[in-house]
Write a protein that holds these residues in place. Structure first.
Motif, short mmCIF file in Angstrom:
data_model
loop_
_atom_site.label_atom_id
_atom_site.label_comp_id
_atom_site.label_asym_id
_atom_site.label_seq_id
_atom_site.Cartn_x
_atom_site.Cartn_y
_atom_site.Cartn_z
N TYR A 1 0.83 -1.21 0.00
CA TYR A 1 0.00 0.00 0.00
C TYR A 1 0.87 1.26 0.00
O TYR A 1 0.57 2.22 -0.71
N SER A 2 1.95 1.24 0.77
CA SER A 2 2.80 2.43 0.89
C SER A 2 3.58 2.71 -0.39
O SER A 2 3.74 3.86 -0.79
N LEU A 3 4.08 1.66 -1.03
CA LEU A 3 4.88 1.84 -2.24
C LEU A 3 4.03 2.02 -3.48
O LEU A 3 4.50 2.55 -4.48
N GLY A 4 2.79 1.56 -3.43
CA GLY A 4 1.88 1.77 -4.56
C GLY A 4 2.40 1.13 -5.83
O GLY A 4 2.79 -0.04 -5.86
N SER A 5 2.47 1.91 -6.90
CA SER A 5 2.87 1.40 -8.21
C SER A 5 4.35 1.05 -8.26
O SER A 5 4.80 0.39 -9.20
N LEU A 6 5.15 1.49 -7.28
CA LEU A 6 6.57 1.15 -7.28
C LEU A 6 6.80 -0.33 -7.03
O LEU A 6 7.83 -0.88 -7.43
N VAL B 1 13.89 -3.90 -8.65
CA VAL B 1 12.44 -3.98 -8.53
C VAL B 1 11.82 -2.59 -8.39
O VAL B 1 10.75 -2.32 -8.95
N LEU B 2 12.50 -1.68 -7.67
CA LEU B 2 11.93 -0.37 -7.38
C LEU B 2 12.32 0.71 -8.39
O LEU B 2 11.51 1.55 -8.75
N LEU B 3 13.57 0.71 -8.83
CA LEU B 3 14.06 1.82 -9.66
C LEU B 3 13.31 2.00 -10.97
O LEU B 3 13.10 3.14 -11.39
N PRO B 4 12.89 0.93 -11.68
CA PRO B 4 12.15 1.17 -12.92
C PRO B 4 10.89 1.99 -12.73
O PRO B 4 10.49 2.76 -13.61
N GLY B 5 10.23 1.86 -11.59
CA GLY B 5 9.02 2.62 -11.35
C GLY B 5 9.25 4.07 -11.00
O GLY B 5 8.32 4.88 -11.02
#
Length: 298
Positions: free
Chosen positions: A145-150, A200-204
């Motif tokens: 929920y906190s990271l959302g689309s990331l 996992v996170l950086l592309p978003g």
């Protein structure tokens, strides 16, 4: 040692190897986005702990950094609880780390204990493991929920490792986004970390300072202007009046307009006449059908 001897003495220097192809620092704009997301997770996690252990709890984000997995594992205590979680589509694992003694204290509170027992670092029993799994699964929901689309990929708890040097969550050189938290449950303070593979996170987060070819500048401006909202009005033909007539108006007075009964209305944008339209309906709402435009009349 004299000043001359001090100058002649060789200085000990340390050199850190830095790979420019894989920078280990987060850009400021990426760091700020992640800080907000992890601060939200910290608040959610603290609320969850308060509800489960029935004592006021909180979690605070202390630091956010990007490290290789080898560096991250070396910074952890030799004996600790490392919960490895699967990320769909990735071979690497997400790591949620906290002291096993802290988790045992939380479990004691959950089972009705009034104080925090003093216990050594040890493996969880089957019952304790089940309770920790439930807590971690709820925490993963708060994280998504906190990271959302990331972090859109599904998460699932895998295993719990108790030796940070033997836990293989990712390749030694793989970059991880590491968030360090301070967790307070009652009067008990503990440190926890959350490590997520950077891939996992950086592309978003998007590109840093993306460059757009200048040859497309005109098309980009036209596309942007085409999306700017403007007010469109359908109105009768206007009639000039004097200020004295306006001041003398009263309820029931008739103000004649030079608009014929069978004439179409004027369509204007910010006072500029665009064309004419006839009254119509669109379902239960009033509408206007465009009859002519200024370009067609030229």
């Amino acid at each position: 040692m004299s000043e001359l001897e001090d100058r002649q003495a060789p200085r000990q220097r340390t050199v850190d190897v830095y790979d420019f192809r894989r920078p280990t620092t987060l850009p400021r704009q990426h760091s700020r986005v992640l800080e907000v997301a992890f601060e939200t997770f910290a608040r959610q996690w603290g609320t969850q702990l308060t509800a489960k252990v029935r004592v006021k709890s909180s979690a605070t984000l202390d630091q956010l950094s990007m490290q290789s997995y080898d560096e991250y594992a070396a910074s952890l205590p030799a004996v600790t609880a490392m919960v490895l979680c699967r990320i769909e589509g990735s071979e690497s694992r997400l790591v949620l780390q906290f002291p096993a003694t802290a988790a045992l204290s939380w479990i004691s509170r959950m089972l009705g204990g009034a104080t925090d027992p003093v216990v050594p670092e040890r493996k969880f029993t089957q019952i304790e493991h089940a309770l920790v799994r439930r807590m971690v699964e709820d925490g993963l929901e708060d994280l998504r929920y906190s990271l959302g689309s990331l972090l859109a990929a599904p998460l699932a708890m895998d295993v719990v490792q108790y030796n940070s040097q033997f836990a293989q969550a990712a390749a030694p050189g793989e970059l991880m986004i590491v968030a360090a938290f301070s967790v307070k449950v009652g009067e008990n303070h503990s440190a926890a970390t959350l490590a997520i593979p950077a891939d996992v996170l950086l592309p978003g987060l998007g590109a840093v300072n993306p460059m757009v070819p200048t040859a497309d500048a005109g098309a980009l401006v036209r596309a942007q202007v085409a999306q700017v909202p403007v007010d469109v009005a359908v109105q009768l033909a206007s009639a000039p009046v004097t200020p004295g007539q306006i001041l003398g108006l009263a309820v029931g007075d008739i103000l004649p307009l030079p608009h014929r009964e069978n004439s179409p209305f004027d369509v204007t944008i910010n006072g500029t006449r665009l064309g004419t339209a006839a009254p119509a309906r669109n379902g239960s709402r009033a509408a206007a059908v465009i009859v002519t435009t200024e370009e067609n009349q030229r």
